[in-house]
Design an enzyme around this catalytic site. Structure first.
Site, PDB file in Angstrom:
ATOM      1  N   LYS A 179       7.657  -2.243   2.786  1.00  0.00           N
ATOM      2  CA  LYS A 179       7.922  -1.266   1.724  1.00  0.00           C
ATOM      3  C   LYS A 179       8.902  -0.172   2.186  1.00  0.00           C
ATOM      4  O   LYS A 179       9.128   0.002   3.387  1.00  0.00           O
ATOM      5  CB  LYS A 179       6.586  -0.669   1.249  1.00  0.00           C
ATOM      6  CG  LYS A 179       5.653  -1.735   0.644  1.00  0.00           C
ATOM      7  CD  LYS A 179       4.438  -1.107  -0.026  1.00  0.00           C
ATOM      8  CE  LYS A 179       3.534  -2.177  -0.629  1.00  0.00           C
ATOM      9  NZ  LYS A 179       2.417  -1.603  -1.413  1.00  0.00           N
ATOM     10  N   TYR A 220       5.176  -5.683 -10.374  1.00  0.00           N
ATOM     11  CA  TYR A 220       3.864  -5.031 -10.438  1.00  0.00           C
ATOM     12  C   TYR A 220       3.307  -4.976 -11.865  1.00  0.00           C
ATOM     13  O   TYR A 220       2.432  -4.150 -12.147  1.00  0.00           O
ATOM     14  CB  TYR A 220       3.942  -3.636  -9.821  1.00  0.00           C
ATOM     15  CG  TYR A 220       4.033  -3.662  -8.300  1.00  0.00           C
ATOM     16  CD1 TYR A 220       2.937  -4.044  -7.531  1.00  0.00           C
ATOM     17  CD2 TYR A 220       5.206  -3.332  -7.643  1.00  0.00           C
ATOM     18  CE1 TYR A 220       3.005  -4.087  -6.145  1.00  0.00           C
ATOM     19  CE2 TYR A 220       5.289  -3.364  -6.245  1.00  0.00           C
ATOM     20  CZ  TYR A 220       4.174  -3.748  -5.509  1.00  0.00           C
ATOM     21  OH  TYR A 220       4.236  -3.788  -4.136  1.00  0.00           O
ATOM     22  N   PHE A 260      -1.654   4.639 -11.306  1.00  0.00           N
ATOM     23  CA  PHE A 260      -0.694   4.772 -10.207  1.00  0.00           C
ATOM     24  C   PHE A 260       0.588   3.965 -10.415  1.00  0.00           C
ATOM     25  O   PHE A 260       1.478   3.978  -9.568  1.00  0.00           O
ATOM     26  CB  PHE A 260      -1.353   4.378  -8.880  1.00  0.00           C
ATOM     27  CG  PHE A 260      -1.886   2.957  -8.849  1.00  0.00           C
ATOM     28  CD1 PHE A 260      -1.061   1.878  -8.573  1.00  0.00           C
ATOM     29  CD2 PHE A 260      -3.230   2.714  -9.103  1.00  0.00           C
ATOM     30  CE1 PHE A 260      -1.558   0.583  -8.533  1.00  0.00           C
ATOM     31  CE2 PHE A 260      -3.740   1.416  -9.080  1.00  0.00           C
ATOM     32  CZ  PHE A 260      -2.885   0.341  -8.795  1.00  0.00           C
ATOM     33  N   ARG A 304      -3.499 -11.315   4.584  1.00  0.00           N
ATOM     34  CA  ARG A 304      -4.208 -10.131   4.066  1.00  0.00           C
ATOM     35  C   ARG A 304      -5.127  -9.541   5.143  1.00  0.00           C
ATOM     36  O   ARG A 304      -5.316  -8.325   5.212  1.00  0.00           O
ATOM     37  CB  ARG A 304      -4.953 -10.459   2.775  1.00  0.00           C
ATOM     38  CG  ARG A 304      -3.970 -10.651   1.602  1.00  0.00           C
ATOM     39  CD  ARG A 304      -4.645 -10.735   0.267  1.00  0.00           C
ATOM     40  NE  ARG A 304      -5.201  -9.464  -0.160  1.00  0.00           N
ATOM     41  CZ  ARG A 304      -4.525  -8.522  -0.831  1.00  0.00           C
ATOM     42  NH1 ARG A 304      -3.254  -8.705  -1.121  1.00  0.00           N
ATOM     43  NH2 ARG A 304      -5.111  -7.407  -1.197  1.00  0.00           N
ATOM     44  N   THR A 336      -6.082  -2.012   1.326  1.00  0.00           N
ATOM     45  CA  THR A 336      -5.040  -1.323   0.551  1.00  0.00           C
ATOM     46  C   THR A 336      -4.926   0.138   0.967  1.00  0.00           C
ATOM     47  O   THR A 336      -3.823   0.671   1.111  1.00  0.00           O
ATOM     48  CB  THR A 336      -5.380  -1.420  -0.962  1.00  0.00           C
ATOM     49  OG1 THR A 336      -5.592  -2.793  -1.289  1.00  0.00           O
ATOM     50  CG2 THR A 336      -4.260  -0.853  -1.809  1.00  0.00           C
ATOM     51  N   ARG A 351      -1.416  -2.104   8.311  1.00  0.00           N
ATOM     52  CA  ARG A 351      -1.555  -0.823   7.611  1.00  0.00           C
ATOM     53  C   ARG A 351      -2.164   0.252   8.506  1.00  0.00           C
ATOM     54  O   ARG A 351      -1.803   1.423   8.412  1.00  0.00           O
ATOM     55  CB  ARG A 351      -2.349  -1.031   6.311  1.00  0.00           C
ATOM     56  CG  ARG A 351      -1.462  -1.681   5.242  1.00  0.00           C
ATOM     57  CD  ARG A 351      -2.218  -2.115   4.018  1.00  0.00           C
ATOM     58  NE  ARG A 351      -1.313  -2.481   2.930  1.00  0.00           N
ATOM     59  CZ  ARG A 351      -1.681  -3.177   1.860  1.00  0.00           C
ATOM     60  NH1 ARG A 351      -2.933  -3.588   1.726  1.00  0.00           N
ATOM     61  NH2 ARG A 351      -0.806  -3.476   0.925  1.00  0.00           N
ATOM     62  N   ASN A 387       1.900   2.163   1.735  1.00  0.00           N
ATOM     63  CA  ASN A 387       1.024   1.455   2.670  1.00  0.00           C
ATOM     64  C   ASN A 387       1.717   0.303   3.412  1.00  0.00           C
ATOM     65  O   ASN A 387       1.133  -0.734   3.666  1.00  0.00           O
ATOM     66  CB  ASN A 387      -0.262   1.007   1.972  1.00  0.00           C
ATOM     67  CG  ASN A 387      -0.008   0.081   0.809  1.00  0.00           C
ATOM     68  OD1 ASN A 387       1.134  -0.291   0.553  1.00  0.00           O
ATOM     69  ND2 ASN A 387      -1.056  -0.325   0.114  1.00  0.00           N
ATOM     70  N   HIS A 445       3.436  -5.315   1.574  1.00  0.00           N
ATOM     71  CA  HIS A 445       2.744  -6.064   0.511  1.00  0.00           C
ATOM     72  C   HIS A 445       2.353  -7.440   1.046  1.00  0.00           C
ATOM     73  O   HIS A 445       3.043  -7.997   1.899  1.00  0.00           O
ATOM     74  CB  HIS A 445       3.698  -6.230  -0.679  1.00  0.00           C
ATOM     75  CG  HIS A 445       3.242  -7.259  -1.673  1.00  0.00           C
ATOM     76  ND1 HIS A 445       2.343  -6.964  -2.671  1.00  0.00           N
ATOM     77  CD2 HIS A 445       3.542  -8.580  -1.809  1.00  0.00           C
ATOM     78  CE1 HIS A 445       2.113  -8.064  -3.390  1.00  0.00           C
ATOM     79  NE2 HIS A 445       2.827  -9.054  -2.883  1.00  0.00           N
ATOM     80  N   GLU A 496       5.809 -15.085  -6.374  1.00  0.00           N
ATOM     81  CA  GLU A 496       6.514 -13.987  -5.707  1.00  0.00           C
ATOM     82  C   GLU A 496       7.627 -14.511  -4.800  1.00  0.00           C
ATOM     83  O   GLU A 496       8.661 -13.862  -4.638  1.00  0.00           O
ATOM     84  CB  GLU A 496       5.510 -13.150  -4.903  1.00  0.00           C
ATOM     85  CG  GLU A 496       4.531 -12.379  -5.799  1.00  0.00           C
ATOM     86  CD  GLU A 496       3.397 -11.699  -5.050  1.00  0.00           C
ATOM     87  OE1 GLU A 496       2.528 -11.120  -5.720  1.00  0.00           O
ATOM     88  OE2 GLU A 496       3.377 -11.752  -3.794  1.00  0.00           O
TER      89      GLU A 496
HETATM   90  P1  GDP Z   1      -2.671  -4.721  -2.269  1.00  0.00           P
HETATM   91  O1  GDP Z   1      -2.807  -6.156  -2.718  1.00  0.00           O
HETATM   92  O2  GDP Z   1      -3.563  -4.365  -1.107  1.00  0.00           O
HETATM   93  O3  GDP Z   1      -1.235  -4.308  -2.026  1.00  0.00           O
HETATM   94  O4  GDP Z   1      -3.200  -3.817  -3.484  1.00  0.00           O
HETATM   95  P2  GDP Z   1      -3.064  -3.960  -5.064  1.00  0.00           P
HETATM   96  O5  GDP Z   1      -2.405  -5.239  -5.458  1.00  0.00           O
HETATM   97  O6  GDP Z   1      -4.388  -3.624  -5.663  1.00  0.00           O
HETATM   98  O7  GDP Z   1      -2.090  -2.749  -5.458  1.00  0.00           O
HETATM   99  C1  GDP Z   1      -0.689  -2.864  -5.289  1.00  0.00           C
HETATM  100  C2  GDP Z   1      -0.173  -1.595  -4.646  1.00  0.00           C
HETATM  101  O8  GDP Z   1      -0.393  -0.509  -5.534  1.00  0.00           O
HETATM  102  C3  GDP Z   1      -0.879  -1.201  -3.360  1.00  0.00           C
HETATM  103  O9  GDP Z   1      -0.380  -1.837  -2.217  1.00  0.00           O
HETATM  104  C4  GDP Z   1      -0.638   0.286  -3.318  1.00  0.00           C
HETATM  105  O10 GDP Z   1       0.682   0.575  -2.856  1.00  0.00           O
HETATM  106  C5  GDP Z   1      -0.711   0.673  -4.782  1.00  0.00           C
HETATM  107  N1  GDP Z   1      -2.070   1.090  -5.153  1.00  0.00           N
HETATM  108  C6  GDP Z   1      -3.164   0.313  -5.371  1.00  0.00           C
HETATM  109  N2  GDP Z   1      -4.239   1.030  -5.718  1.00  0.00           N
HETATM  110  C7  GDP Z   1      -3.816   2.318  -5.743  1.00  0.00           C
HETATM  111  C8  GDP Z   1      -4.464   3.552  -6.047  1.00  0.00           C
HETATM  112  O11 GDP Z   1      -5.659   3.616  -6.390  1.00  0.00           O
HETATM  113  N3  GDP Z   1      -3.679   4.683  -5.964  1.00  0.00           N
HETATM  114  C9  GDP Z   1      -2.364   4.657  -5.615  1.00  0.00           C
HETATM  115  N4  GDP Z   1      -1.670   5.804  -5.547  1.00  0.00           N
HETATM  116  N5  GDP Z   1      -1.725   3.499  -5.321  1.00  0.00           N
HETATM  117  C10 GDP Z   1      -2.429   2.347  -5.375  1.00  0.00           C
END
Ligand code: GDP
Length: 140
Positions: free
Chosen positions: A11, A51, A59, A87, A93, A104, A114, A117, A128
């Site tokens: 990222k 996304y 968010f 993962r 996350t 992370r 973070n 991805h 993807e």
């Molecule tokens: P990942 O699969 O661990 O990347 O998580 P997700 O697919 O649920 O979310 C995609 C991305 O959105 C995450 O990597 C974070 O950058 C962001 N994100 C997810 N949940 C939150 C949240 O509760 N707050 C904020 N600010 N960002 C979030």
């Protein structure tokens, strides 16, 4: 190819922090083979599409803005059970709860920023991968 690839994006904050090399080293040290790699800056439309599943989440706007704030590095990683294994290497996350030895834990700044991805299913890994790479750009 199904089942043994996953898609990662390093990222923008990790790119700005100049830690892409460290992340790629963790990936290779864990036995993943990098079979495609590119650096690019996502357009707003691309980030919104990537996304789209999070469109209704609070968010979403912040995430899309952040993901278009600078270049990312996209890569296709190959290993047995790639999605789950990656993962595990990525960590949770929220980096505050990410385990020792995860990307992370080592490199993330906060919940949005973070570091990287990772695809969450084999189906999304395929989608993807096609989002970022043409067949000619994949060396599997
Ligand atoms: P990942 O699969 O661990 O990347 O998580 P997700 O697919 O649920 O979310 C995609 C991305 O959105 C995450 O990597 C974070 O950058 C962001 N994100 C997810 N949940 C939150 C949240 O509760 N707050 C904020 N600010 N960002 C979030």
């Amino acid at each position: 190819m199904a089942g043994n690839i996953t898609l990662t994006m390093i990222k923008p904050e990790a790119m700005r922090n100049n830690v892409a090399g460290g992340i790629l080293k963790m990936i290779q040290d864990e036995g993943f083979k990098i079979i495609a790699l590119k650096m690019k800056q996502l357009s707003l439309a691309e980030a919104e599409e990537f996304y789209a599943v999070h469109k209704e989440r609070p968010f979403y706007d912040e995430l899309v803005k952040f993901m278009t704030s600078g270049p990312i590095m996209a890569a296709v990683l190959q290993k047995e059970n790639a999605v789950e294994n990656f993962r595990n290497l990525l960590g949770s996350t929220n980096p505050e709860t990410a385990g020792e030895g995860t990307i992370r834990k080592a490199y993330a700044t906060n919940l949005t920023k973070n570091a990287a991805h990772g695809s969450d299913s084999d189906e999304n890994a395929q989608l993807e991968t096609s989002f970022h790479f043409s067949e000619k750009e994949i060396f599997g």
